[in-house]
Design a protein around this motif. Structure first.
Motif, PDB file in Angstrom:
ATOM      1  N   ARG A 242      -1.307  17.328 -35.938  1.00 48.55           N
ATOM      2  CA  ARG A 242      -1.794  17.056 -37.280  1.00 48.55           C
ATOM      3  C   ARG A 242      -3.312  16.904 -37.297  1.00 48.55           C
ATOM      4  O   ARG A 242      -3.978  17.233 -38.292  1.00 48.55           O
ATOM      5  N   ASP A 243      -3.874  16.415 -36.193  1.00 48.43           N
ATOM      6  CA  ASP A 243      -5.319  16.239 -36.073  1.00 48.43           C
ATOM      7  C   ASP A 243      -5.973  17.362 -35.280  1.00 48.43           C
ATOM      8  O   ASP A 243      -7.114  17.234 -34.815  1.00 48.43           O
ATOM      9  N   GLY A 244      -5.228  18.477 -35.102  1.00 47.63           N
ATOM     10  CA  GLY A 244      -5.791  19.628 -34.401  1.00 47.63           C
ATOM     11  C   GLY A 244      -5.897  19.455 -32.905  1.00 47.63           C
ATOM     12  O   GLY A 244      -6.748  20.081 -32.270  1.00 47.63           O
ATOM     13  N   LYS A 245      -5.035  18.616 -32.322  1.00 47.27           N
ATOM     14  CA  LYS A 245      -5.093  18.357 -30.894  1.00 47.27           C
ATOM     15  C   LYS A 245      -3.752  18.660 -30.228  1.00 47.27           C
ATOM     16  O   LYS A 245      -2.696  18.589 -30.855  1.00 47.27           O
ATOM     17  N   LEU A 246      -3.817  18.969 -28.954  1.00 49.57           N
ATOM     18  CA  LEU A 246      -2.648  19.110 -28.098  1.00 49.57           C
ATOM     19  C   LEU A 246      -2.882  18.233 -26.878  1.00 49.57           C
ATOM     20  O   LEU A 246      -3.851  18.435 -26.141  1.00 49.57           O
ATOM     21  N   ILE A 247      -2.027  17.225 -26.702  1.00 51.52           N
ATOM     22  CA  ILE A 247      -2.218  16.232 -25.648  1.00 51.52           C
ATOM     23  C   ILE A 247      -1.168  16.439 -24.561  1.00 51.52           C
ATOM     24  O   ILE A 247       0.028  16.571 -24.848  1.00 51.52           O
ATOM     25  N   ALA A 248      -1.626  16.468 -23.323  1.00 46.29           N
ATOM     26  CA  ALA A 248      -0.729  16.614 -22.176  1.00 46.29           C
ATOM     27  C   ALA A 248      -0.923  15.434 -21.242  1.00 46.29           C
ATOM     28  O   ALA A 248      -2.057  15.028 -20.960  1.00 46.29           O
ATOM     29  N   LEU A 249       0.173  14.870 -20.773  1.00 47.62           N
ATOM     30  CA  LEU A 249       0.137  13.785 -19.796  1.00 47.62           C
ATOM     31  C   LEU A 249       1.068  14.149 -18.653  1.00 47.62           C
ATOM     32  O   LEU A 249       2.285  14.053 -18.775  1.00 47.62           O
ATOM     33  N   ASP A 250       0.476  14.653 -17.563  1.00 45.05           N
ATOM     34  CA  ASP A 250       1.243  15.091 -16.399  1.00 45.05           C
ATOM     35  C   ASP A 250       2.353  16.058 -16.824  1.00 45.05           C
ATOM     36  O   ASP A 250       3.502  15.932 -16.435  1.00 45.05           O
ATOM     37  N   ARG A 251       1.970  17.047 -17.609  1.00 44.31           N
ATOM     38  CA  ARG A 251       2.938  18.001 -18.159  1.00 44.31           C
ATOM     39  C   ARG A 251       2.961  19.271 -17.328  1.00 44.31           C
ATOM     40  O   ARG A 251       1.931  19.724 -16.820  1.00 44.31           O
ATOM     41  N   ARG A 252       4.139  19.873 -17.187  1.00 53.15           N
ATOM     42  CA  ARG A 252       4.260  21.149 -16.492  1.00 53.15           C
ATOM     43  C   ARG A 252       3.415  22.203 -17.216  1.00 53.15           C
ATOM     44  O   ARG A 252       3.356  22.247 -18.451  1.00 53.15           O
ATOM     45  N   LEU A 253       2.789  23.080 -16.427  1.00 57.59           N
ATOM     46  CA  LEU A 253       1.919  24.088 -17.004  1.00 57.59           C
ATOM     47  C   LEU A 253       2.696  25.049 -17.900  1.00 57.59           C
ATOM     48  O   LEU A 253       2.213  25.410 -18.982  1.00 57.59           O
ATOM     49  N   ASP A 254       3.883  25.479 -17.486  1.00 57.49           N
ATOM     50  CA  ASP A 254       4.627  26.433 -18.310  1.00 57.49           C
ATOM     51  C   ASP A 254       5.033  25.817 -19.644  1.00 57.49           C
ATOM     52  O   ASP A 254       4.992  26.483 -20.685  1.00 57.49           O
ATOM     53  N   ASP A 255       5.398  24.527 -19.646  1.00 55.12           N
ATOM     54  CA  ASP A 255       5.731  23.864 -20.904  1.00 55.12           C
ATOM     55  C   ASP A 255       4.502  23.753 -21.808  1.00 55.12           C
ATOM     56  O   ASP A 255       4.590  23.963 -23.027  1.00 55.12           O
ATOM     57  N   PHE A 256       3.377  23.414 -21.227  1.00 56.79           N
ATOM     58  CA  PHE A 256       2.146  23.298 -22.016  1.00 56.79           C
ATOM     59  C   PHE A 256       1.758  24.640 -22.618  1.00 56.79           C
ATOM     60  O   PHE A 256       1.397  24.727 -23.803  1.00 56.79           O
TER      61      PHE A 256
END
Length: 321
Positions: A242-256
């Motif tokens: 909603r704020d134009g961001k994508l946040i990853a926290l120790d996320r798999r690269l393929d999922d991201f």
């Protein structure tokens, strides 16, 4: 090989090549790359023959319906991803008749009250004073009546902040309905299920069959027409789009990358050997090229651009000498 036995990635590649080559700006080197892909494997040739047969079938459909499906292949870049998805479905079925409901859905999406293209997000104020945020490649109809405030989510994802109003507020999707209880929540159609995230207060999920389930703030779940999965805590960064961001926290690269692809025209492929790499950070969705470059700088991967709209993330080459 049977008509239904082609791998999905091959069918998807055929759809991508069709969209790419029907672009008026297609370059000679892209035609040469397509010819190399076509000659590389017998399954590629069969998929392309199926693509040509599909074009002939769609040309016989009524004009409005055909324009809502195959005709979008030469339209704006924002429609590319949705076009490839639909073409892949049609190719997989091997017949247009088997997927007329999907064509009808495409027709409804094209004529939705509110819709966004790939990479586009929009916020609108609802008639009751609430707000509706519409994520990338999404479509929604708005139907406010004297007894019910109703949204119909046709594709993609929305986030709703409801306003105080005596009329009930519901979101309808193919699997059932969500009734808002003075809340802020998101709804996403994906992978044959509907995903719900609740940020304030609560919602009631009403699948077509099965009991009504309440989901409270700080929880998320998924449901189908036959029931609701057990709720789980919200993932870190949920709703950040909603704020134009994508946040990853120790996320798999393929999922991201799969999530990033929703916000970018074209295709992002992830090589199996790097799929399990982990990624953390906050990324701005307004420039997906910059996000990909950041990934290449922070992980042992490189970007290989197959076409203007098709990039593959693969293992970085080891330096020699």
């Amino acid at each position: 090989m049977s008509r239904c036995a082609l791998p999905r990635d091959v069918l998807e590649a055929a759809a991508h090549w069709y969209v790419q080559l029907n672009d008026e700006a297609a370059r000679p080197d892209e035609h040469a790359a397509w010819e190399r892909w076509l000659a590389a494997d017998a399954t590629h040739r069969e998929a392309w023959e199926r693509m040509q047969a599909l074009e002939q079938r769609l040309n016989s459909l009524p004009g409005d319906v055909a324009q809502a499906t195959l005709g979008t292949a030469s339209a704006a870049r924002a429609k590319r991803r949705r076009t490839v998805k639909l073409l892949t479905l049609l190719l997989s079925a091997g017949t247009v008749g088997a997927l007329l409901p999907d064509i009808e859905t495409g027709w409804r999406i094209a004529r939705a009250d509110q819709r966004t293209g790939t990479g586009e997000r929009r916020r609108i104020e609802l008639a009751d004073g609430g707000t509706l945020d519409i994520n990338t490649a999404s479509a929604v109809d708005i139907d406010y009546g004297p007894d019910l405030r109703l949204l119909r989510l046709l594709s993609g994802e929305i986030m709703v902040q409801t306003a105080n109003d005596p009329r009930p507020f519901e979101v309808h999707i193919e699997h059932g309905a969500i009734r808002a209880l003075r809340t802020r929540f998101s709804v996403r159609r994906d992978d044959g299920q509907t995903h719900i995230a609740v940020f304030e207060h609560a919602v009631e999920i009403r699948p077509h069959t099965g009991p009504v389930v309440r989901i409270d703030h700080g929880q998320q779940t998924a449901f189908s027409a036959h029931g609701v999965s057990a709720p789980a805590p919200l993932e870190p960064g949920a709703g950040a789009w909603r704020d134009g961001k994508l946040i990853a926290l120790d996320r798999r690269l393929d999922d991201f990358l799969a999530e990033l692809e929703r916000h970018r025209p074209g295709r992002i492929a992830c090589a199996p050997e790097v799929a399990g790499l982990r990624l953390s950070g906050t990324f701005r969705l307004h420039d997906t090229d910059a996000v990909l470059e950041t990934i290449a700088e922070s992980l042992p991967v490189r970007l290989r651009h197959l076409t203007r709209y098709w990039v593959k993330v693969e293992a970085a080459r080891e330096k020699t000498g």
